[in-house]
Design a protein around this motif. Structure first.
Motif, mmCIF file in Angstrom:
data_model
loop_
_atom_site.group_PDB
_atom_site.id
_atom_site.type_symbol
_atom_site.label_atom_id
_atom_site.label_comp_id
_atom_site.label_asym_id
_atom_site.label_seq_id
_atom_site.Cartn_x
_atom_site.Cartn_y
_atom_site.Cartn_z
ATOM 1 N N MET A 145 9.570 1.550 2.068
ATOM 2 C CA MET A 145 10.442 2.683 1.682
ATOM 3 C C MET A 145 11.812 2.136 1.312
ATOM 4 O O MET A 145 12.469 2.971 0.397
ATOM 5 N N LEU A 146 12.182 1.049 1.542
ATOM 6 C CA LEU A 146 13.451 0.604 0.981
ATOM 7 C C LEU A 146 13.100 0.316 -0.625
ATOM 8 O O LEU A 146 14.053 0.609 -1.345
ATOM 9 N N ALA A 147 12.082 -0.249 -0.916
ATOM 10 C CA ALA A 147 11.723 -0.491 -2.362
ATOM 11 C C ALA A 147 11.451 0.915 -3.234
ATOM 12 O O ALA A 147 12.320 0.985 -4.185
ATOM 13 N N ILE A 148 11.163 2.127 -2.502
ATOM 14 C CA ILE A 148 10.785 3.154 -2.928
ATOM 15 C C ILE A 148 12.316 3.609 -3.279
ATOM 16 O O ILE A 148 12.484 4.203 -4.581
ATOM 17 N N SER A 149 13.159 3.562 -2.395
ATOM 18 C CA SER A 149 14.603 4.166 -2.494
ATOM 19 C C SER A 149 15.347 3.423 -3.509
ATOM 20 O O SER A 149 16.123 3.839 -4.264
ATOM 21 N N MET A 150 15.261 2.072 -3.402
ATOM 22 C CA MET A 150 15.710 1.252 -4.757
ATOM 23 C C MET A 150 15.363 1.880 -6.069
ATOM 24 O O MET A 150 16.140 1.779 -6.997
ATOM 25 N N ILE A 151 14.232 2.404 -6.288
ATOM 26 C CA ILE A 151 13.942 2.979 -7.528
ATOM 27 C C ILE A 151 14.854 4.244 -7.641
ATOM 28 O O ILE A 151 15.335 4.468 -8.876
ATOM 29 N N GLY A 152 14.930 4.900 -6.707
ATOM 30 C CA GLY A 152 15.513 6.140 -6.888
ATOM 31 C C GLY A 152 17.076 5.888 -7.087
ATOM 32 O O GLY A 152 17.872 6.470 -7.886
ATOM 33 N N VAL A 153 17.431 4.894 -6.360
ATOM 34 C CA VAL A 153 19.043 4.507 -6.450
ATOM 35 C C VAL A 153 19.465 3.864 -7.600
ATOM 36 O O VAL A 153 20.297 4.394 -8.339
ATOM 37 N N THR A 154 18.465 3.312 -8.406
ATOM 38 C CA THR A 154 18.648 2.731 -9.803
ATOM 39 C C THR A 154 18.685 3.798 -10.659
ATOM 40 O O THR A 154 19.509 3.784 -11.450
ATOM 41 N N ARG A 187 0.663 -1.306 0.084
ATOM 42 C CA ARG A 187 -0.074 0.120 0.028
ATOM 43 C C ARG A 187 0.955 1.128 -0.091
ATOM 44 O O ARG A 187 0.447 2.229 -0.857
ATOM 45 N N ASP A 188 1.941 1.295 0.819
ATOM 46 C CA ASP A 188 2.904 2.488 0.856
ATOM 47 C C ASP A 188 3.594 2.612 -0.380
ATOM 48 O O ASP A 188 3.692 3.830 -0.530
ATOM 49 N N PHE A 189 3.702 1.691 -0.767
ATOM 50 C CA PHE A 189 4.883 1.583 -2.184
ATOM 51 C C PHE A 189 3.831 2.212 -3.250
ATOM 52 O O PHE A 189 4.158 3.172 -3.806
ATOM 53 N N ILE A 190 2.666 1.705 -3.438
ATOM 54 C CA ILE A 190 1.823 2.112 -4.594
ATOM 55 C C ILE A 190 1.301 3.684 -4.110
ATOM 56 O O ILE A 190 1.608 4.452 -5.063
ATOM 57 N N ALA A 191 0.977 3.840 -2.985
ATOM 58 C CA ALA A 191 0.704 5.245 -2.567
ATOM 59 C C ALA A 191 1.861 6.176 -2.949
ATOM 60 O O ALA A 191 1.447 7.179 -3.347
ATOM 61 N N THR A 192 2.760 5.920 -2.703
ATOM 62 C CA THR A 192 4.023 6.873 -3.007
ATOM 63 C C THR A 192 4.618 6.870 -4.319
ATOM 64 O O THR A 192 4.664 8.086 -4.978
ATOM 65 N N VAL A 193 4.677 5.669 -5.017
ATOM 66 C CA VAL A 193 5.084 5.826 -6.488
ATOM 67 C C VAL A 193 4.018 6.191 -7.328
ATOM 68 O O VAL A 193 4.471 6.895 -8.497
ATOM 69 N N TYR A 194 2.703 6.325 -7.106
ATOM 70 C CA TYR A 194 1.888 6.438 -7.828
ATOM 71 C C TYR A 194 1.492 8.085 -7.614
ATOM 72 O O TYR A 194 0.287 8.235 -8.321
ATOM 73 N N SER A 195 2.158 8.835 -6.992
ATOM 74 C CA SER A 195 1.876 9.868 -6.595
ATOM 75 C C SER A 195 2.622 10.922 -7.648
ATOM 76 O O SER A 195 3.664 10.626 -7.984
ATOM 77 N N ALA A 242 16.302 8.153 4.109
ATOM 78 C CA ALA A 242 15.599 7.834 5.009
ATOM 79 C C ALA A 242 14.978 8.754 5.822
ATOM 80 O O ALA A 242 14.066 8.628 6.789
ATOM 81 N N GLY A 243 15.559 10.245 5.748
ATOM 82 C CA GLY A 243 14.538 11.056 6.356
ATOM 83 C C GLY A 243 13.403 10.970 6.384
ATOM 84 O O GLY A 243 12.296 11.349 7.046
ATOM 85 N N MET A 244 12.612 10.601 4.854
ATOM 86 C CA MET A 244 11.217 10.463 4.713
ATOM 87 C C MET A 244 10.490 9.643 5.790
ATOM 88 O O MET A 244 9.372 9.714 6.053
ATOM 89 N N LEU A 245 11.508 8.475 6.284
ATOM 90 C CA LEU A 245 10.590 7.573 7.159
ATOM 91 C C LEU A 245 10.234 8.423 8.520
ATOM 92 O O LEU A 245 9.450 7.637 9.264
ATOM 93 N N LEU A 246 11.080 9.555 9.030
ATOM 94 C CA LEU A 246 10.580 10.184 10.223
ATOM 95 C C LEU A 246 9.120 10.466 10.109
ATOM 96 O O LEU A 246 8.551 10.440 11.297
#
Lengths: 314, 410
Positions: B236-245, B14-22, B200-204
């Motif tokens: 957040m790790l999955a989201i960050s992996m998109i960014g890192v890639t 849910r978190d992944f989709i909510a973030t990536v599709y925004s 990781a700051g986003m996780l706060l």
């Protein structure tokens, strides 16, 4: 499961920052019943529910939920509508319902299909793909209720479910609760509106000031008061008046008094033999409101009425 | 899949989709790229002036033949040692009293000199501010000496000639390999630190939405809190992996375009394939360890404002841990390296540096296991804290409780 009880709690005690919120509450909810927790705002209803569900642990006491000592283990077969409604504003109605089901173990695809069905059947078909933030408060509350039951739980826990709903939606919710119970689901809800509990519940708990004042069948609560007799006679006075109980009062041309322990037949005989000329006689069973006043006291009842009034004005 | 991981997966998805599709995710993805691009452009624009401004200038008050000799000596020295190794020099013709002229030049901001040299090559005198003149005198002494040698050769009628050095190449030079690996160790640490600090700051603020929208009540009633925390960190790790890639690919493309890919990097001690695998793992471990800590700390906050207040001390903490891990690079101090490898918030940084410098693989296996244990501990502590302080549950529950049931056979 022990003895057919969906919920069993004994001596639940909870204090926050040294202030007692719930003090020794015992609850027994039979499987398949509709159970109400009554009390004014701040009585400890929500804290009791949160303890029953394992969101918080009691400081003392025990509780069993659908046979599990650890309530979280029963989560897949429990549905919960919290008092403070909360949904992700950007999610669509279908996805929210499916997500809430998925949290309880329902596969997402099935959750989506059921969500579409529920929304369509309740006149919200046009909102399937609309985000929660585009809905009215009442609609959002309905969506959250669907999310609560989408996984077809064995136990539904609703905290102040009628709060914030208009009369039509309150009626719909009552029907839904009855329908769920008819299918064998146990429903427990809290309310500060006695009428809802009176119409729906078989058993109730009355909580005030964190303490349990009554727990049992609605009929048992009402039976705490004697039925009231209303009598109108053609003749004003006579020897027959001595047969009326000492607490009888006359208002608006009617005598009103508690049904004597001996029943109505001996009194009737005396009235007829004494030529009172009975014009009207009725025996009224006390309502839950009267029982509530008798159990919890006038002050608590007034508090309940005030809560309801404030909510209606809001 | 057992219940705790199933629930974590639901929350993660849910978190992944909510973030990536925004829409804001695109801003999140491209903001660093734009930032680096603008930084590069501005850097190019300011580099020249910075070079000039950042380099001290010494005025040589002397006749033309002396200043020419100084300039002739200065140029090859700068070429061999780099511009920053020596001050720039500026010839100034003498005007009467040399001392007075030197003092006047130093007193005038327009002259833009840090020191003034008089007295020619025979008896050089250098004037300047007390805090800088000592260093400048040493550097100018090198130039004066070279100028004297040049003048002497010229006086003897000999041409100034550089000695010829014959070059013989070898496969490798041990010193260079060590230097290269140290550089790679620091580069690996910097990459992990940089990505962790920006992501990781986003996780706060991650649980603030659930708390403010009251969804936390639904989550807490439906799934173990550990699953909520774990699911959020995984998302957040999955989201960050998109960014890192994306950022990594663009970064490599930029390096390829501007510098080519020929062996400009020293291979790490464990070899490239394993190093890259370890780099990915240690980034994930570092991110999740900080993420667990951040979610735990952020969960205590009630508003975005509180989160913002928390973020600065946390960033300072991250910098301190980065400094500690950096200090282990190239150190023979086993105790310090071991301590940094054991401390969860420096462990991944320390271990990626070790992968660049040492070929041993077993320490990494131990470190991976240790970091997973630390992750479990931090998530549990965060969960227990959340139960006691936010949900105000009297009993925090057993430390191993949910995990025992998670792994229990059904």
């Amino acid at each position: 499961m022990r003895g057919g009880l969906a919920i069993e709690a004994k001596g639940l005690f909870k204090a926050f920052d040294g202030k007692t919120a719930v003090d020794g509450v015992d609850i027994a909810v039979p499987e398949g019943s509709i159970y109400g927790i009554l009390g004014p705002n701040g009585a400890g209803k929500t804290t009791t529910i949160r303890m029953l569900l394992g969101i918080i642990d009691p400081d003392r006491g025990e509780r069993t939920l659908l046979g599990y000592d650890e309530p979280i283990k029963a989560a897949p077969i429990v549905g919960y509508l919290p008092e403070e409604r909360g949904l992700y504003p950007s999610m669509t109605t279908r996805e929210v319902i499916a997500f809430m089901g998925a949290l309880r173990g329902l596969p997402l695809e099935i959750g989506r299909q059921r969500a579409e069905g529920m929304l369509s059947q309740n006149g919200l078909g046009d909102y399937v793909n609309k985000p929660i933030k585009s809905l009215s408060k009442g609609m959002a509350q309905t969506v959250q209720l669907f999310g609560t039951i989408v996984h077809r739980p064995k136990l539904i826990v609703l905290d102040e479910p009628f709060s914030g709903l208009d009369a039509i939606n309150q009626g719909r919710l009552e029907s839904l609760i009855r329908a769920e119970a008819a299918e064998g689901t146990t429903v427990i809800f809290s309310t500060h509106v006695i009428a809802h509990a009176e119409r729906l519940c078989e058993r109730i708990a009355i909580i005030a000031g964190g303490r349990l004042r009554f727990e049992g069948k609605v009929a048992e609560a009402r039976d705490r008061l004697r039925p009231q007799v209303r009598l109108r006679t053609r003749v004003e006075d006579g020897a027959w008046r001595n047969a009326l109980p000492g607490n009888a009062v006359k208002t608006d041309g009617h005598f009103q008094f508690e049904l004597p322990e001996s029943g109505i037949e001996p009194l009737l005989k005396t009235l007829i033999d004494g030529g009172a000329g009975i014009e009207e006689l009725s025996i009224e069973r006390p309502g839950l409101h009267d029982a509530f006043v008798a159990i919890a006291g006038d002050a608590v009842a007034r508090e309940m009425e005030n809560s309801t009034r404030v909510e209606e004005q809001a | 899949m057992n219940d705790i991981f199933r629930a974590a997966w639901v929350i993660c998805r849910r978190d992944f989709i909510a973030t990536v599709y925004s829409r804001t995710f695109l801003i999140f993805l491209f903001a660093p790229i734009l930032g680096v691009g603008f930084g590069y452009l501005i850097g190019q624009m300011t580099e020249e002036s910075d070079r000039e401004m950042g380099r001290p200038k010494v005025a040589i008050v002397a006749p033309v033949e002396v200043t020419d000799a100084m300039a002739a000596a200065h140029a090859p020295l700068v070429e061999a040692l780099s511009e920053r190794a020596l001050p720039a020099i500026e010839p100034v013709l003498p005007e009467g009293d040399a001392q007075a002229q030197a003092r006047a030049l130093l007193a005038s901001p327009e002259s833009n000199v840090s020191a003034v040299m008089t007295g020619g090559l025979d008896r050089p005198i250098i004037y300047g501010a007390a805090d800088t003149v000592g260093d400048l005198a040493k550097e100018m002494a090198v130039v004066v000496e070279a100028a004297r040698n040049g003048s002497a050769l010229q006086g003897a009628g000999l041409p100034a000639q550089k000695p010829e050095v014959t070059i013989v190449t070898t496969e490798q030079a041990g010193g260079d390999v060590n230097m290269g690996r140290h550089a790679l160790a620091r580069a690996g640490q910097t990459i992990i630190f940089f990505f962790t600090i920006i992501l990781a700051g986003m996780l706060l603020s991650n649980l603030v939405e659930e708390k403010s929208s009251k969804v936390i009540e639904i989550l807490a009633a439906a799934v173990p809190l550990d699953a909520v925390f774990l699911g959020k960190i995984m998302a957040m790790l999955a989201i960050s992996m998109i960014g890192v890639t994306i950022w990594g690919t663009l970064g490599l493309a930029a390096v390829y375009l501007f510098q080519g890919v020929a062996g400009w990097l020293t291979p790490p001690a464990v070899g490239w394939p394993l190093y890259i695998l370890l780099l990915i793992f240690y980034f994930a471990a570092n991110y999740m360890l900080y993420g667990a800590l951040f979610v735990g700390v952020g969960a205590q906050a009630n508003s975005v404002r509180e989160v913002q207040t928390l973020s600065m001390p946390i960033t300072f903490g991250q910098l301190a841990f980065f400094a500690l891990a950096s200090a282990t690079v190239g150190q023979n101090d086993v105790t310090m390296t071991l301590a940094a490898a054991l401390f969860p918030l420096t462990s991944p940084l320390t271990m990626i540096a070790l992968a660049a410098q040492s070929p041993s693989i077993w320490p990494h296996l131990l470190a991976i296991a240790w970091q997973l244990v630390c992750l479990f501990v931090i998530v549990r502590i965060a969960t227990l804290m959340f139960r006691t302080t936010v949900l105000k549950s009297g009993k925090a529950g057993s430390f191993f409780g949910p995990f025992k049931s998670a792994f229990a056979r059904k």
